[in-house]
Design a protein around this motif. Structure first.
Motif, PDB file in Angstrom:
ATOM      1  N   PRO A 195      26.981 -38.688 -10.414  1.00 16.30           N
ATOM      2  CA  PRO A 195      27.095 -37.875  -9.167  1.00 16.30           C
ATOM      3  C   PRO A 195      28.020 -38.392  -8.091  1.00 16.30           C
ATOM      4  CG  PRO A 195      24.920 -38.287 -10.001  1.00 16.30           C
ATOM      5  CD  PRO A 195      25.826 -39.115 -10.976  1.00 16.30           C
ATOM      6  N   TYR A 210      30.698 -35.996  -6.541  1.00 11.49           N
ATOM      7  CA  TYR A 210      30.937 -35.777  -4.881  1.00 11.49           C
ATOM      8  C   TYR A 210      32.011 -36.269  -4.238  1.00 11.49           C
ATOM      9  CZ  TYR A 210      29.573 -36.516  -0.055  1.00 11.49           C
ATOM     10  OH  TYR A 210      29.605 -36.492   1.212  1.00 11.49           O
ATOM     11  N   ALA A 264      17.213 -35.215 -14.004  1.00 16.44           N
ATOM     12  CA  ALA A 264      18.613 -34.594 -13.679  1.00 16.44           C
ATOM     13  C   ALA A 264      18.510 -33.244 -13.625  1.00 16.44           C
ATOM     14  CB  ALA A 264      19.480 -35.339 -14.699  1.00 16.44           C
ATOM     15  N   ALA A 268      16.567 -32.166 -10.590  1.00 12.36           N
ATOM     16  CA  ALA A 268      17.211 -32.259  -9.199  1.00 12.36           C
ATOM     17  C   ALA A 268      18.329 -31.306  -8.812  1.00 12.36           C
ATOM     18  CB  ALA A 268      17.947 -33.854  -9.317  1.00 12.36           C
ATOM     19  N   LEU A 269      19.111 -30.923  -9.961  1.00 12.26           N
ATOM     20  CA  LEU A 269      20.262 -30.207  -9.973  1.00 12.26           C
ATOM     21  C   LEU A 269      19.586 -28.676  -9.471  1.00 12.26           C
ATOM     22  CD1 LEU A 269      23.117 -29.122 -10.396  1.00 12.26           C
ATOM     23  CD2 LEU A 269      22.441 -28.673 -12.689  1.00 12.26           C
ATOM     24  N   ILE A 305      18.861 -29.349  -5.521  1.00 18.93           N
ATOM     25  CA  ILE A 305      19.921 -29.518  -4.791  1.00 18.93           C
ATOM     26  C   ILE A 305      20.630 -28.042  -4.573  1.00 18.93           C
ATOM     27  CG2 ILE A 305      22.142 -30.600  -4.472  1.00 18.93           C
ATOM     28  CD1 ILE A 305      21.118 -32.960  -6.299  1.00 18.93           C
ATOM     29  N   SER A 339      27.487 -23.323  -5.066  1.00 17.92           N
ATOM     30  CA  SER A 339      27.958 -24.754  -5.276  1.00 17.92           C
ATOM     31  C   SER A 339      29.385 -24.693  -5.874  1.00 17.92           C
ATOM     32  CB  SER A 339      26.777 -25.557  -5.968  1.00 17.92           C
ATOM     33  OG  SER A 339      25.550 -25.409  -5.195  1.00 17.92           O
ATOM     34  N   PHE A 383      25.540 -34.600 -14.768  1.00 16.99           N
ATOM     35  CA  PHE A 383      25.387 -35.282 -13.530  1.00 16.99           C
ATOM     36  C   PHE A 383      26.618 -35.149 -12.760  1.00 16.99           C
ATOM     37  CE2 PHE A 383      22.409 -37.734 -16.522  1.00 16.99           C
ATOM     38  CZ  PHE A 383      21.528 -38.043 -15.565  1.00 16.99           C
ATOM     39  N   ILE A 417      25.771 -32.469 -10.656  1.00 15.51           N
ATOM     40  CA  ILE A 417      24.985 -32.716  -9.290  1.00 15.51           C
ATOM     41  C   ILE A 417      25.551 -33.264  -8.250  1.00 15.51           C
ATOM     42  CG2 ILE A 417      23.264 -34.555  -9.025  1.00 15.51           C
ATOM     43  CD1 ILE A 417      22.077 -34.343 -11.586  1.00 15.51           C
ATOM     44  N   PHE A 430      23.346 -39.446  -3.539  1.00 15.69           N
ATOM     45  CA  PHE A 430      22.050 -39.024  -4.192  1.00 15.69           C
ATOM     46  C   PHE A 430      20.646 -39.600  -3.670  1.00 15.69           C
ATOM     47  CE2 PHE A 430      20.307 -37.983  -8.855  1.00 15.69           C
ATOM     48  CZ  PHE A 430      19.598 -37.014  -8.472  1.00 15.69           C
TER      49      PHE A 430
END
Length: 430
Positions: A67, A71, A194, A197-198, A201, A212, A296, A299, A324
């Protein structure tokens, strides 16, 4: 900044209890030989073998470092998976049958049959060095996460010690059988974490998932230049085919060495109860690695989009590896924070427990047994193997505490193993 609450602690306690229960269940069947201790008597079902292999591949470096790559950079890392798939097919067709035909416990025993004892011990020594250092990086990764998510309440040294202690608690008694079945739990938890989380987020980002994606397509570097994080399509242009070929070739040779010459990886496959299905487990793992890596990386893109709308998330942040963990700590609600931390912990433990097993295997079979334990029976060798489990765990602690300031963890791990993967692969293929 919030710390862990009661619900978070309850989730982590449940996760630890489940690991301990699996360790206790597998330890009831006391291994009488080193083959039973390290390889579970080659009795692990192939689906469990596949999950165990994937859990070994997906470490905290993947959960935190990938991630961070999405990012701070882009999706080019995904193209290494093209070579990864080719490598899994190659190893499944060429190297794994070679090891299986010799019924080895340490793969370097098979190397000895071709190249002699000196080469066997040299290869095993290379593995012991590189795997110890690379696994230390993984321990540092999870300790960093625990330190950040606890809001500083847990010092780095406590995080390192606790992580290694938990791993030793559920692996030492049960050996390879405990590792295989706990890896199944850990693989399910880290992938489920995971995905959760996605969704969490992307939900508050303006436009959700589409927002996104739009943010990723028009990302801004620190120097102000605009670029597209989803630039993998650009690599298909004629001008970029050289870079695509380089990534694919690097992925092929790196993964061929990892899957075919690293005791850590091959040991998961040797424990399978069906040799043909073990080879399919390897190929399936190579294919699954593509969507998991993309997950990932995305993410990371979603975190970038979230930070554009909520800049407080990255205020004062100097290390992309923290983005993260910061989101988990400052944005996620109680209970879900604990679930995410358990997922990160499972990623670290799923790779570190197998590393401990493989290090103990290589040292016992390639050094201790032929040099100092020639006259010991199998029961004595099993007892010695358990001591080596603990010894390498303590070594992890010492190295991790000494290397606390490590940065850019994803690529650092690759640089460490690069020093030995090339010679190991060349020697094995001779």
């Amino acid at each position: 900044m919030r710390g862990l609450g009661f619900l978070d602690g309850a989730v982590l306690a449940l996760y630890t209890t489940m690991l301990a229960s699996i360790g206790w269940w597998t330890a009831r069947r006391r291994p009488k030989t080193t083959d039973e201790y390290f390889l579970a008597g080659r009795s692990i079902p192939w689906l469990v073998t596949t999950a165990s292999f994937m859990a070994t591949c997906i470490s905290a470096l993947t959960f935190i470092g990938t991630p961070a790559e999405g990012y701070g950079a882009d999706f080019r890392y995904l193209f290494s998976n093209i070579g990864d798939v080719a490598a899994s097919v190659f190893v499944a067709a060429v190297l794994l049958p070679f090891y299986q035909s010799h019924k080895v416990t340490s793969i370097y025993q098979a190397v000895e049959k071709r190249m002699g004892t000196a080469v066997r011990r040299t290869c095993s020594g290379y593995f012991l060095l590189s795997r110890t250092l690379a696994s230390t990086v993984r321990i540092v990764a999870i300790a960093k996460v625990l330190e950040v998510v606890s809001g500083g309440a847990l010092p780095f040294s406590v995080c390192v010690t606790a992580t290694v202690a938990v791993i030793l608690a559920y692996t030492t008694a049960g050996g390879g059988r405990a590792i295989a079945w706990t890896d199944l739990l850990q693989f399910c938890l880290l992938v489920g974490g995971a995905v959760t989380a996605l969704f969490y987020i992307a939900a508050p980002v303006p436009g959700g998932f589409s927002g996104s994606v739009a943010a990723g397509r028009h990302a801004v570097r620190p120097d102000g230049t605009v670029y597209n994080k989803f630039n993998f399509l650009e690599l298909l242009k004629p001008d970029n085919l050289g870079l695509l070929a380089l990534l694919s070739i690097w992925g092929f040779f790196n993964s061929s060495a990892a899957y075919g010459t690293d005791q850590d990886m091959v040991q998961r496959l040797l424990a399978c109860d069906n040799e043909r299905k073990a080879r399919w487990s390897l190929v399936i793992s190579g294919l699954i690695s593509i969507p998991i890596t993309a997950l990932f990386l995305f993410i990371g893109v979603a975190l970038y989009a979230y930070a554009q709308a909520h800049p407080a998330l990255i205020a004062g942040m100097t290390d992309n590896d923290h983005v993260f963990p910061r989101f988990i700590l400052t944005v996620m609600p109680a209970g879900l924070r604990g679930l995410m931390l358990a997922a990160v912990a499972s990623a670290a433990m799923g790779s570190s427990d197998s590393a401990l097993a493989s290090l103990a295997t290589a040292f016992t079979v390639d050094f201790y047994q032929p040099l100092w334990g020639k006259n010991e029976d199998e029961a004595a060798l099993v007892r010695a193997s358990k001591r080596f489990f603990i010894g390498f765990g303590l070594l992890f602690m010492v190295f991790a505490l000494a290397l606390r300031s490590l940065d850019n963890l994803l690529w650092l791990a690759f640089r460490i193993v690069a020093f030995t993967y090339g010679p190991l692969l060349g020697t094995t293929l001779v």
